[in-house]
Scaffold this motif. Structure first.
Motif, PDB file in Angstrom:
ATOM      1  N   THR A   1       0.967  -1.275   0.092  1.00 15.10           N
ATOM      2  CA  THR A   1       0.106   0.085   0.043  1.00 15.10           C
ATOM      3  C   THR A   1       0.872   1.087  -0.054  1.00 15.10           C
ATOM      4  O   THR A   1       2.066   1.187   0.614  1.00 15.10           O
ATOM      5  N   THR A   2       0.286   2.447  -0.477  1.00 20.53           N
ATOM      6  CA  THR A   2       1.102   3.451  -0.644  1.00 20.53           C
ATOM      7  C   THR A   2       1.005   4.430   0.452  1.00 20.53           C
ATOM      8  O   THR A   2       1.824   5.334   0.561  1.00 20.53           O
ATOM      9  N   GLY A   3       0.313   4.169   1.479  1.00 19.76           N
ATOM     10  CA  GLY A   3       0.175   4.967   2.586  1.00 19.76           C
ATOM     11  C   GLY A   3      -0.828   6.066   2.279  1.00 19.76           C
ATOM     12  O   GLY A   3      -1.383   6.980   3.205  1.00 19.76           O
ATOM     13  N   LYS A   4      -1.421   6.227   1.254  1.00 17.13           N
ATOM     14  CA  LYS A   4      -2.820   6.781   0.863  1.00 17.13           C
ATOM     15  C   LYS A   4      -3.907   6.268   1.113  1.00 17.13           C
ATOM     16  O   LYS A   4      -4.043   5.071   0.864  1.00 17.13           O
ATOM     17  N   GLN A   5      -4.982   6.669   1.637  1.00 14.70           N
ATOM     18  CA  GLN A   5      -6.286   6.078   2.068  1.00 14.70           C
ATOM     19  C   GLN A   5      -7.162   7.060   1.950  1.00 14.70           C
ATOM     20  O   GLN A   5      -7.014   8.182   2.280  1.00 14.70           O
ATOM     21  N   ASP A   6      -8.534   6.613   1.817  1.00 11.40           N
ATOM     22  CA  ASP A   6      -9.517   7.337   2.062  1.00 11.40           C
ATOM     23  C   ASP A   6     -10.422   6.817   3.068  1.00 11.40           C
ATOM     24  O   ASP A   6      -9.547   6.170   3.895  1.00 11.40           O
ATOM     25  N   THR A   7     -11.582   7.147   3.283  1.00  8.06           N
ATOM     26  CA  THR A   7     -12.063   6.624   4.599  1.00  8.06           C
ATOM     27  C   THR A   7     -12.379   5.006   4.740  1.00  8.06           C
ATOM     28  O   THR A   7     -12.666   4.548   5.617  1.00  8.06           O
ATOM     29  N   ARG A   8     -12.421   4.591   3.469  1.00  6.76           N
ATOM     30  CA  ARG A   8     -12.907   3.229   3.220  1.00  6.76           C
ATOM     31  C   ARG A   8     -11.781   2.064   2.818  1.00  6.76           C
ATOM     32  O   ARG A   8     -11.824   1.223   3.162  1.00  6.76           O
ATOM     33  N   ASN A   9     -10.713   2.778   1.885  1.00  2.89           N
ATOM     34  CA  ASN A   9      -9.841   1.961   1.164  1.00  2.89           C
ATOM     35  C   ASN A   9      -8.414   2.363   1.386  1.00  2.89           C
ATOM     36  O   ASN A   9      -8.250   3.621   1.529  1.00  2.89           O
ATOM     37  N   TRP A  10      -7.505   1.392   1.459  1.00  2.90           N
ATOM     38  CA  TRP A  10      -6.148   1.586   1.286  1.00  2.90           C
ATOM     39  C   TRP A  10      -6.072   1.858  -0.356  1.00  2.90           C
ATOM     40  O   TRP A  10      -6.853   1.243  -0.971  1.00  2.90           O
ATOM     41  N   LYS A  11      -4.862   2.324  -0.585  1.00  2.00           N
ATOM     42  CA  LYS A  11      -4.441   2.459  -2.198  1.00  2.00           C
ATOM     43  C   LYS A  11      -3.438   1.687  -2.495  1.00  2.00           C
ATOM     44  O   LYS A  11      -2.260   1.812  -1.524  1.00  2.00           O
ATOM     45  N   ALA A  12      -3.133   1.122  -3.569  1.00  2.36           N
ATOM     46  CA  ALA A  12      -1.961   0.328  -3.986  1.00  2.36           C
ATOM     47  C   ALA A  12      -1.983   0.366  -5.600  1.00  2.36           C
ATOM     48  O   ALA A  12      -2.782   0.543  -6.186  1.00  2.36           O
ATOM     49  N   GLN A  13      -0.695  -0.035  -5.883  1.00  2.00           N
ATOM     50  CA  GLN A  13      -0.639  -0.127  -7.435  1.00  2.00           C
ATOM     51  C   GLN A  13      -1.121  -1.439  -7.806  1.00  2.00           C
ATOM     52  O   GLN A  13      -1.255  -2.299  -7.207  1.00  2.00           O
ATOM     53  N   CYS A  14      -2.326  -1.465  -8.883  1.00  2.00           N
ATOM     54  CA  CYS A  14      -2.704  -2.577  -9.588  1.00  2.00           C
ATOM     55  C   CYS A  14      -1.914  -3.362 -10.095  1.00  2.00           C
ATOM     56  O   CYS A  14      -1.245  -2.969 -11.135  1.00  2.00           O
ATOM     57  N   PRO A  15      -1.830  -4.738  -9.851  1.00  2.00           N
ATOM     58  CA  PRO A  15      -0.673  -5.370 -10.519  1.00  2.00           C
ATOM     59  C   PRO A  15      -0.883  -5.864 -12.070  1.00  2.00           C
ATOM     60  O   PRO A  15       0.069  -5.864 -12.853  1.00  2.00           O
ATOM     61  N   SER A  16      -2.277  -5.767 -12.440  1.00  2.00           N
ATOM     62  CA  SER A  16      -2.439  -5.988 -13.873  1.00  2.00           C
ATOM     63  C   SER A  16      -2.372  -4.575 -14.354  1.00  2.00           C
ATOM     64  O   SER A  16      -1.605  -4.842 -15.520  1.00  2.00           O
ATOM     65  N   CYS A  17      -2.649  -3.632 -13.941  1.00  2.00           N
ATOM     66  CA  CYS A  17      -2.147  -2.548 -14.843  1.00  2.00           C
ATOM     67  C   CYS A  17      -0.710  -2.179 -14.928  1.00  2.00           C
ATOM     68  O   CYS A  17      -0.100  -1.688 -15.717  1.00  2.00           O
ATOM     69  N   ALA A  18       0.002  -2.597 -13.779  1.00  2.00           N
ATOM     70  CA  ALA A  18       1.658  -2.471 -13.645  1.00  2.00           C
ATOM     71  C   ALA A  18       2.175  -3.497 -14.702  1.00  2.00           C
ATOM     72  O   ALA A  18       3.003  -2.918 -15.422  1.00  2.00           O
ATOM     73  N   LYS A  19       1.442  -4.595 -14.771  1.00  2.00           N
ATOM     74  CA  LYS A  19       1.842  -5.455 -15.865  1.00  2.00           C
ATOM     75  C   LYS A  19       2.033  -4.918 -17.308  1.00  2.00           C
ATOM     76  O   LYS A  19       2.751  -5.320 -18.116  1.00  2.00           O
TER      77      LYS A  19
END
Length: 315
Positions: free
Chosen positions: A252-270
């Motif tokens: 996770t990137t350390g960024k989040q909203d009230t409901r979700n953590w944020k991370a790089q999508c593995p499929s997008c990254a591929k």
């Protein structure tokens, strides 16, 4: 090319009095990333009039956070609309607000517009949201969330934030949008920073007492309330099978909203996308649930991790 200005420190201070409720901010990248996004880079130094002058001149573009966590209040409410027919909805909201004695300024944007309401003093974020959500739903104006993918978005986006958190930011008005390389102005004033700010200063400002009267007996519509976190209880694994956990495979990137953590999508990254590393949302209360905002399927995400979705064979 957008016009370049050379505003005074006084003009920058006028901007700060209207828009700056806390000194945290970010600077927008000069050029879009390969995936088309133009993210903001959070700054460690506090916002000052020098940075605001650069924003108004066109040398850089800043974003602004609505809520001050020390007061859970905001100096302004911004209604962001960028769907088909959204400008008509903003004019409708502006007219209805005026019937309530609330003056709102309409700003152009890249795909629609922003409607701004200013407080005489910072207003409780929760009351601002209650008022706008109920007004929009009464008028039949769609509000994003609550099952709707398109509709207006209301800033502040949260009722309150924790100390040290930031909430959501919005592009600072009157600057250059780096994706379109254009400025977007308020409709009722000449197109210079000084004229625009003079117009905004003349608007009647909403008081806390007036907002309290407008929201008396109201609550945030149920569909838009944040649900209480549900404790994560893992399923009992079957023999020889360990339950898949997305957090075992992504950072996770350390960024989040009230409901979700944020991370790089593995499929997008591929596929060479998601350079900003925030396409994947992972539910904080139950991290078994995750979704890619770019539309990658669970099967594609799992395949990119070499952890294909397990097929259940029926006897």
């Amino acid at each position: 090319m957008p016009d370049h200005f050379c505003v005074s420190r006084q003009t920058a201070e006028d901007f700060m009095r209207l828009f700056v409720n806390r000194l945290a901010y970010g600077i927008q990248r000069e050029k879009p990333l390969p995936d088309g996004t133009v993210p903001y880079i959070k700054q460690t130094r506090p916002l000052d009039s020098g940075a605001v002058r650069m924003h108004l001149n066109g040398d850089m573009t800043i974003n602004l956070y609505a809520i001050n966590p020390q007061t859970q209040s905001s100096k302004w409410v911004a209604i962001d609309a960028d769907y088909d027919g959204s400008l008509e909805a903003l004019f409708q909201l502006q007219w209805e607000l005026k019937q309530d004695g609330v003056e709102a300024a309409l700003e152009q944007s890249r795909r629609g517009g922003h409607l701004w309401i200013f407080g005489e003093r910072p207003l409780l974020a929760s009351q601002c949201r209650i008022y706008i959500y109920n007004l929009a739903l009464r008028l039949g104006v769609p509000v994003k969330g609550g099952g709707l993918k398109e509709g207006i978005e209301v800033f502040p986006r949260q009722d309150e934030i924790k100390e040290g958190a930031y909430g959501n930011a919005i592009r600072g008005p009157l600057g250059v949008h780096r994706k379109s390389n254009r400025r977007y102005w308020f409709y009722e004033a000449d197109i210079t920073p000084e004229s625009q700010l003079a117009y905004l200063k003349r608007l009647k400002k909403l008081t806390g007492a007036e907002l309290g009267t407008l929201t008396k007996g109201m609550a945030l519509p149920h569909a838009y309330r944040h649900s209480e976190p549900v404790p994560f209880v893992p399923r009992i694994p079957t023999a020889g099978y360990r339950e898949f956990r997305i957090l075992d495979y992504v950072q996770t990137t350390g960024k989040q909203d009230t409901r979700n953590w944020k991370a790089q999508c593995p499929s997008c990254a591929k596929g060479g996308r998601d350079r900003s590393r925030n396409n994947l949302g992972i539910k904080i209360s139950d991290p078994r649930f995750y979704v890619c905002r770019a539309g990658c399927t669970k099967e594609e995400i799992r395949a990119a991790l070499r952890q294909p979705v397990r097929k259940i064979v029926m006897a």
